[in-house]
Write an enzyme that holds these catalytic residues in place. Structure first.
Site, mmCIF file in Angstrom:
data_model
loop_
_atom_site.group_PDB
_atom_site.id
_atom_site.type_symbol
_atom_site.label_atom_id
_atom_site.label_comp_id
_atom_site.label_asym_id
_atom_site.label_seq_id
_atom_site.Cartn_x
_atom_site.Cartn_y
_atom_site.Cartn_z
ATOM 1 N N ASP A 1 -11.896 5.172 -3.432
ATOM 2 C CA ASP A 1 -10.841 6.187 -3.897
ATOM 3 C C ASP A 1 -11.551 6.972 -5.336
ATOM 4 O OD1 ASP A 1 -11.279 3.727 -5.744
ATOM 5 O OD2 ASP A 1 -8.836 3.223 -5.517
ATOM 6 N N CYS B 1 -17.736 -5.581 -18.194
ATOM 7 C CA CYS B 1 -18.281 -4.712 -16.716
ATOM 8 C C CYS B 1 -19.436 -5.544 -16.629
ATOM 9 C CB CYS B 1 -18.368 -3.623 -17.183
ATOM 10 S SG CYS B 1 -19.244 -2.540 -15.675
ATOM 11 N N CYS C 1 -13.352 0.978 -15.618
ATOM 12 C CA CYS C 1 -14.127 2.055 -15.885
ATOM 13 C C CYS C 1 -13.182 2.942 -15.623
ATOM 14 C CB CYS C 1 -15.281 2.173 -15.047
ATOM 15 S SG CYS C 1 -15.749 3.362 -14.923
ATOM 16 N N TYR D 1 -7.109 6.193 4.540
ATOM 17 C CA TYR D 1 -6.999 5.318 3.139
ATOM 18 C C TYR D 1 -6.006 3.873 3.845
ATOM 19 C CZ TYR D 1 -6.824 3.051 -1.913
ATOM 20 O OH TYR D 1 -6.834 2.824 -2.084
ATOM 21 N N GLU E 1 0.712 -1.243 0.057
ATOM 22 C CA GLU E 1 0.148 -0.128 0.087
ATOM 23 C C GLU E 1 1.119 0.801 -0.427
ATOM 24 O OE1 GLU E 1 -3.636 0.519 -0.410
ATOM 25 O OE2 GLU E 1 -3.662 -1.587 -1.207
#
Length: 305
Positions: A148, A207, A196, A130, A45
């Protein structure tokens, strides 16, 4: 769980199931998705902040080879950690310092065991809300819905969520199935990163939300991080949206009854007449959005079920 300020489709369970099934069937393979080790996930991360994921893979593997446990990192010379960061072009060397300090906190304040809640994880040096939620989600499966830029884009396009942080948080929380933050947050971020993107790849990526997605139905793929398309007024995608809107309101309509609801200047034999409308309906039919049938010698249109 509170209800969002906007209306979601009624079949939320189907929406959730479709996304998870799509993700589990095929997704990008990143090694940190194959572990629930909070240390390895924290490293991924921190490295991924403002760095493309494909560039992180080798650096992450090299980092864990050199410092395989949080205790190894805590006992390392901070200068070596910073030098590694710089040598791998990960940027912002202060993140390496914070990661080293966080490792020391885990060892000194938590006896080498990572805290499991987002609140406690946020107490670690350099770990913001986050990142704390990401580690809680992917290591312990007890995080909140992630929000996000990619997730905002997905929610904005699919369900017309207002461009407001509170609305996005509310919508993301409402959609996430309880107790499934690990798979859900991975899945919805994958959707934003694969299908997307700023330039959407709805059909190419298969999708799973196309049948519910407002943007897919209207062809308007603007989003908070995508400039408004100036040519929308009078465009084909606007007309597609009007077709869908009219059929949602009236269930089914004959072509010549539908035409004036799409364009006020509709005339059966005119420039914007039956031929033009049937071309539009053909596109929508191929996208699986509408279907036509013959009734009393008239072509009747309805939303596909």
């Amino acid at each position: 769980m509170s209800e969002p300020a906007v209306d979601f489709p009624e079949n939320r369970d189907a929406i959730r199931a479709a996304l998870i099934e799509w993700y589990e069937a095929d997704h990008r393979e990143y090694p940190w998705r194959e572990t629930d080790d909070p240390y390895a996930i924290l490293v991924s991360e921190v490295m991924s902040q403002q760095t493309q994921l494909d560039r992180v893979v080798d650096a992450w593997a090299d980092f864990l080879d050199r410092w395989p446990t949080v205790a190894d990192l805590a006992s390392a010379d901070r200068a070596d950690v910073v030098a590694f960061w710089s040598a791998h072009s990960l940027g912002y060397n202060n993140r390496a310092k914070y990661l080293h300090e966080a490792a020391n906190q885990v060892c000194e304040e938590y006896d080498g065991e990572f805290p499991e809640s987002s609140e406690e994880l946020s107490e670690l040096m350099g770990v913001g809300p986050y990142t704390a939620n990401a580690v809680a989600s992917f290591a312990f499966n007890n995080g909140d819905a992630v929000v996000d830029t990619n997730v905002k884009r997905v929610l904005y396009r699919a369900f017309s969520i207002p461009d407001e942080d509170a609305a996005f948080e509310d919508a993301a929380t409402t959609l996430m199935p309880g107790g499934e933050s690990r798979v859900w947050n991975n899945a919805i971020m994958e959707l934003g990163g694969v299908a997307c993107e700023k330039t959407p790849a709805c059909d190419e990526a298969g999708c799973p939300w196309r049948e519910w997605c407002d943007a897919y139905q209207t062809g308007d793929f603007t989003a908070p991080d995508v400039p408004t398309q100036p040519s929308f007024e009078g465009s084909r995608r606007q007309m597609r949206g009007r077709v869908i809107g009219a059929l949602k309101e009236h269930d089914r309509l004959a072509v010549d009854d539908l035409g004036p609801k799409v364009r006020v200047d509709y005339a059966p034999a005119g420039e914007y007449g039956r031929e033009w409308l049937r071309s539009l309906l053909k596109d929508l039919s191929e996208d699986g959005l509408v279907e036509t049938s013959q009734q009393d010698e008239k072509t009747v249109v309805r939303l596909q079920r």
